[in-house]
Write a protein that holds these residues in place. Structure first.
Motif, mmCIF file in Angstrom:
data_model
loop_
_atom_site.group_PDB
_atom_site.id
_atom_site.type_symbol
_atom_site.label_atom_id
_atom_site.label_comp_id
_atom_site.label_asym_id
_atom_site.label_seq_id
_atom_site.Cartn_x
_atom_site.Cartn_y
_atom_site.Cartn_z
ATOM 1 N N ARG A 111 0.907 -1.282 0.019
ATOM 2 C CA ARG A 111 0.347 0.263 -0.098
ATOM 3 C C ARG A 111 0.877 1.124 0.454
ATOM 4 N N ARG A 112 2.510 0.896 0.775
ATOM 5 C CA ARG A 112 3.061 2.180 0.478
ATOM 6 C C ARG A 112 3.808 2.706 -0.333
ATOM 7 N N CYS A 113 4.181 1.752 -1.288
ATOM 8 C CA CYS A 113 4.646 0.633 -3.258
ATOM 9 C C CYS A 113 4.520 2.612 -3.966
ATOM 10 N N ASP A 114 5.340 2.429 -4.929
ATOM 11 C CA ASP A 114 5.698 3.538 -5.685
ATOM 12 C C ASP A 114 4.824 2.970 -6.616
ATOM 13 N N VAL A 115 3.881 1.414 -6.679
ATOM 14 C CA VAL A 115 3.400 1.484 -7.993
ATOM 15 C C VAL A 115 1.707 1.527 -8.139
ATOM 16 N N PRO A 116 0.991 1.819 -9.294
ATOM 17 C CA PRO A 116 -0.281 2.817 -8.807
ATOM 18 C C PRO A 116 -1.245 1.045 -8.491
ATOM 19 N N GLN A 117 -2.140 1.488 -7.134
ATOM 20 C CA GLN A 117 -2.043 0.742 -6.733
ATOM 21 C C GLN A 117 -3.812 -0.016 -7.571
ATOM 22 N N SER A 118 -4.309 0.692 -9.054
ATOM 23 C CA SER A 118 -4.625 0.559 -9.950
ATOM 24 C C SER A 118 -3.979 -0.563 -10.300
ATOM 25 N N THR A 119 -2.922 -0.358 -10.180
ATOM 26 C CA THR A 119 -2.362 -1.849 -11.036
ATOM 27 C C THR A 119 -2.381 -3.001 -10.663
ATOM 28 N N LEU A 120 -2.044 -2.958 -9.135
ATOM 29 C CA LEU A 120 -2.020 -3.818 -8.277
ATOM 30 C C LEU A 120 -3.324 -4.718 -8.082
ATOM 31 N N GLU A 121 -4.333 -3.735 -8.345
ATOM 32 C CA GLU A 121 -5.518 -4.527 -7.781
ATOM 33 C C GLU A 121 -5.959 -4.987 -9.225
ATOM 34 N N LEU A 122 -5.370 -5.093 -10.795
ATOM 35 C CA LEU A 122 -5.276 -5.625 -11.592
ATOM 36 C C LEU A 122 -4.381 -6.462 -11.671
ATOM 37 N N LEU A 123 -3.657 -6.828 -11.373
ATOM 38 C CA LEU A 123 -3.096 -7.888 -10.942
ATOM 39 C C LEU A 123 -3.438 -9.095 -9.940
ATOM 40 N N ARG A 124 -3.569 -8.042 -9.032
ATOM 41 C CA ARG A 124 -4.424 -8.964 -8.275
ATOM 42 C C ARG A 124 -5.482 -10.112 -8.404
ATOM 43 N N LEU A 125 -6.676 -9.148 -9.446
ATOM 44 C CA LEU A 125 -7.623 -9.545 -9.982
ATOM 45 C C LEU A 125 -7.486 -10.643 -11.553
ATOM 46 N N ARG A 126 -6.349 -10.702 -12.045
ATOM 47 C CA ARG A 126 -5.872 -11.831 -13.145
ATOM 48 C C ARG A 126 -5.539 -12.844 -12.619
ATOM 49 N N VAL A 127 -4.385 -12.629 -10.888
ATOM 50 C CA VAL A 127 -3.846 -13.818 -10.728
ATOM 51 C C VAL A 127 -5.087 -14.816 -9.859
ATOM 52 N N SER A 128 -5.804 -14.095 -9.712
ATOM 53 C CA SER A 128 -6.826 -15.135 -8.619
ATOM 54 C C SER A 128 -7.867 -15.249 -9.648
ATOM 55 N N GLN A 129 -8.183 -14.728 -11.026
ATOM 56 C CA GLN A 129 -8.714 -15.777 -11.803
ATOM 57 C C GLN A 129 -7.974 -17.079 -12.473
ATOM 58 N N ILE A 130 -7.003 -16.467 -12.909
ATOM 59 C CA ILE A 130 -5.711 -17.664 -13.145
ATOM 60 C C ILE A 130 -5.769 -18.935 -11.987
#
Length: 145
Positions: free
Chosen positions: A23-42
């Motif tokens: 939550r404190r990192c410099d990667v956009p949180q939206s990117t992290l949420e999309l990443l989490r969503l995609r991995v969870s789908q897989i």
């Protein structure tokens, strides 16, 4: 389907600490949420797909981006940086699909968009959501619970 067991908060402390770091990192949180969503789908984790789709929606993600993340390569809604992060997430989640692990071209594409610190955050996010998925699929945590 019912939940087999509840791991409990104490069992989650390490994973939660990684989430706090992300939550404190410099990667956009939206990117992290999309990443989490995609991995969870897989990984077929209904609980995490439900949670991360809802979290992303609350954070302002459009329906089009949420609906099409499973087909991000063909959908026009993602930036080149997001595509690189999603490709990295897929490759790191499907390690058994490639004898070389994460291919150099996938890593290089991500490295072309993210700093070393951001890449580290992406790798941690991918590892952590895979851990969450494995826990929730194993114990059959119910979506929406």
């Amino acid at each position: 389907m019912s939940t087999r067991i509840k791991i409990g908060t104490a069992g989650y402390q390490g994973l939660l600490a990684v989430e706090a770091h992300l939550r404190r990192c410099d990667v956009p949180q939206s990117t992290l949420e999309l990443l989490r969503l995609r991995v969870s789908q897989i990984n077929g984790c209904g609980y995490c797909v439900d949670m991360h789709a809802r979290d992303a929606k609350k954070a302002g993600e459009s329906d089009e981006r949420l609906w099409s993340v499973a087909a991000w390569r063909e959908a026009p809604y993602y930036t080149d940086a997001e595509r690189a992060a999603l490709a990295l997430a897929e490759a790191a989640t499907r390690l058994s699909d490639n004898p070389a692990g994460v291919p150099d071209d996938v890593w290089d594409a991500a490295a072309g968009h993210y700093t070393e610190e951001q890449l580290a955050a992406l790798v941690l996010a991918i590892a952590n959501i895979n851990a969450w998925n494995r826990i929730n699929v194993t114990v059959r945590t119910t979506a929406g619970a």
